[in-house]
Design a protein around this motif. Structure first.
Motif, short mmCIF file in Angstrom:
data_model
loop_
_atom_site.label_atom_id
_atom_site.label_comp_id
_atom_site.label_asym_id
_atom_site.label_seq_id
_atom_site.Cartn_x
_atom_site.Cartn_y
_atom_site.Cartn_z
N LEU A 171 0.84 -1.19 0.00
CA LEU A 171 0.00 0.00 0.00
C LEU A 171 0.87 1.25 0.00
CD1 LEU A 171 -2.59 -1.08 2.74
CD2 LEU A 171 -2.70 -1.48 0.27
N LYS A 172 0.64 2.12 -0.97
CA LYS A 172 1.39 3.37 -1.08
C LYS A 172 0.47 4.46 -1.64
CE LYS A 172 5.78 1.00 -2.08
NZ LYS A 172 6.40 1.27 -0.77
N TRP A 173 0.84 5.72 -1.38
CA TRP A 173 0.21 6.79 -2.14
C TRP A 173 0.58 6.58 -3.60
CZ3 TRP A 173 1.93 7.62 2.81
CH2 TRP A 173 1.04 8.24 3.69
N GLU A 191 -5.39 9.68 -1.71
CA GLU A 191 -5.22 10.51 -0.52
C GLU A 191 -4.82 9.67 0.68
OE1 GLU A 191 -8.69 12.98 -0.16
OE2 GLU A 191 -8.15 14.16 -1.93
N ALA A 192 -4.63 8.39 0.46
CA ALA A 192 -4.11 7.46 1.46
C ALA A 192 -3.49 6.29 0.68
CB ALA A 192 -5.22 6.96 2.39
N PRO A 193 -2.67 5.48 1.32
CA PRO A 193 -2.04 4.38 0.60
C PRO A 193 -3.05 3.36 0.06
CG PRO A 193 -0.85 4.85 2.62
CD PRO A 193 -2.12 5.64 2.68
N VAL A 194 -2.84 2.93 -1.19
CA VAL A 194 -3.66 1.91 -1.84
C VAL A 194 -2.75 0.95 -2.59
CG1 VAL A 194 -5.66 3.44 -2.13
CG2 VAL A 194 -3.94 3.29 -3.95
N ASN A 195 -3.27 -0.20 -2.99
CA ASN A 195 -2.46 -1.10 -3.81
C ASN A 195 -2.70 -0.83 -5.29
OD1 ASN A 195 -4.74 -2.62 -4.68
ND2 ASN A 195 -4.50 -4.11 -3.02
N PHE A 196 -1.88 -1.44 -6.13
CA PHE A 196 -1.97 -1.21 -7.57
C PHE A 196 -3.32 -1.63 -8.13
CE2 PHE A 196 2.83 -1.17 -8.23
CZ PHE A 196 2.85 0.09 -8.82
N LEU A 213 -1.73 4.90 -17.03
CA LEU A 213 -0.31 4.77 -16.69
C LEU A 213 -0.07 5.23 -15.26
CD1 LEU A 213 2.64 4.24 -17.73
CD2 LEU A 213 2.70 6.67 -18.36
N TYR A 214 0.67 4.42 -14.52
CA TYR A 214 1.13 4.80 -13.19
C TYR A 214 2.23 5.85 -13.32
CZ TYR A 214 3.20 4.04 -8.51
OH TYR A 214 3.68 4.18 -7.23
N LEU A 215 2.16 6.90 -12.51
CA LEU A 215 3.17 7.95 -12.57
C LEU A 215 4.22 7.79 -11.46
CD1 LEU A 215 1.00 11.05 -13.52
CD2 LEU A 215 2.60 9.79 -14.97
N ASP A 216 3.78 7.76 -10.21
CA ASP A 216 4.74 7.61 -9.12
C ASP A 216 4.00 7.23 -7.85
OD1 ASP A 216 7.20 7.57 -7.87
OD2 ASP A 216 7.82 9.52 -8.61
N GLY A 217 4.78 6.99 -6.79
CA GLY A 217 4.21 6.46 -5.57
C GLY A 217 4.25 7.38 -4.39
N THR A 218 5.01 7.03 -3.39
CA THR A 218 4.96 7.63 -2.07
C THR A 218 5.15 9.15 -2.08
OG1 THR A 218 5.76 5.57 -1.13
CG2 THR A 218 6.01 7.53 0.23
N ILE A 219 5.85 9.69 -3.06
CA ILE A 219 6.13 11.13 -3.08
C ILE A 219 5.10 11.93 -3.88
CG2 ILE A 219 8.60 10.70 -2.83
CD1 ILE A 219 8.87 11.43 -5.83
N SER A 220 4.10 11.28 -4.43
CA SER A 220 3.20 11.95 -5.38
C SER A 220 2.28 12.97 -4.72
CB SER A 220 2.36 10.92 -6.12
OG SER A 220 3.14 10.18 -7.02
N GLN A 221 2.23 14.14 -5.33
CA GLN A 221 1.31 15.20 -4.92
C GLN A 221 0.72 15.89 -6.14
OE1 GLN A 221 3.28 18.03 -2.29
NE2 GLN A 221 2.31 17.09 -0.52
N GLY A 231 -2.52 14.43 -1.85
CA GLY A 231 -1.68 13.27 -2.14
C GLY A 231 -0.82 12.94 -0.95
N ALA A 232 0.43 12.61 -1.20
CA ALA A 232 1.33 12.23 -0.12
C ALA A 232 1.56 13.39 0.85
CB ALA A 232 2.66 11.77 -0.70
#
Length: 250
Positions: A171-173, A191-196, A213-221, A231-232
């Motif tokens: 689970l990640k942003w 707005e909270a961690p989710v899975n792919f 397309l996925y852009l990015d994870g934990t740092i995404s805003q 976002g994160a």
């Protein structure tokens, strides 16, 4: 079906500049932003053309725009990048390819970009947008006006990436993009961690996209003028490479 073009009661003039909505899907909250590309030109920004320095964050890009009389309406980090804060794959800014398409096959354990297939979000010179797998983008051979390569693909022709596990505990942003129509780009950030798998279903079942397309994870805003950041959490955000932006038109 959720309508990204529906106006919200009590929206401010600022919020109406880009269609920005908070959406709950499967008990998870997301910020979804729809860009009408024929009215709200989307651009990519990596380095300040005056000094060659990377913007690094959305606020620096916003300040750069303000100094030139340009109001930032929307911004989002553009995709996967390396430890030198350079795009890891294709990066095209205003028709100029600054980083070439990356077709290397990597170890999925080394990062999301290697969780194949990865893909490209591109806006072409005629103004239409598309999300394509990297191999399909290469086969098309069409020059883009703006493009970023990231990965993995969330959806391919309406199908969820078969690498994803429905009940995954990873689970990640997360942030992503699709071209719902050739002239409507839709961005979403959790707005909270989710899975792919959940994130891919959001694009398919709620937003109505066939390729995403996925852009990015934990740092995404995301930044939306008048609403601020979503976002994160800010303390998790690190310097970006490319940044998507919509500036108010004169």
């Amino acid at each position: 079906m959720f309508s990204l073009l529906a106006s919200l009661t009590g929206c401010s003039q600022t919020a109406q500049a880009v269609d920005s909505n908070e959406l709950v899907f499967e008990s998870q909250s997301f910020r979804v932003v729809s860009i009408a590309l024929d009215r709200q030109p989307l651009s990519l920004h990596w380095k300040d053309p005056d000094n060659g320095q990377a913007y690094g964050d959305i606020d620096s890009l916003r300040q750069w725009g303000e100094a030139r009389g340009k109001r930032l309406l929307f911004a989002a980090n553009a995709g996967i990048y390396d430890r030198q804060f350079a795009p890891l794959g294709l990066y095209v800014e205003n028709g100029k390819t600054l980083v070439s398409l990356n077709m290397a096959r990597g170890n999925p354990a080394s990062g999301n970009f290697s969780l194949l297939p990865n893909g490209v979000f591109a806006v072409y010179p005629d103004g239409h947008a598309a999300v394509r797998t990297s191999s399909d983008f290469k086969a098309d051979g069409k020059p883009a006006q703006w493009a970023t390569q990231s990965g993995p693909m969330l959806l391919i022709d309406g199908q969820i990436n078969n690498q994803f596990v429905d009940d995954s505990a990873s689970l990640k942003w997360r942030s992503g993009v699709c071209a719902k129509t050739p002239h409507e780009a839709v961005f979403a950030v959790s707005e909270a961690p989710v899975n792919f798998h959940t994130f891919a279903r959001l694009f398919r079942d709620q937003i109505g996209c066939r390729d995403a397309l996925y852009l990015d994870g934990t740092i995404s805003q995301f930044y939306v003028d008048g609403d601020g950041y979503t976002g994160a959490p800010t303390f998790m955000v690190k310097p970006y490479a490319g940044i998507f932006a919509v500036f108010a038109q004169p």
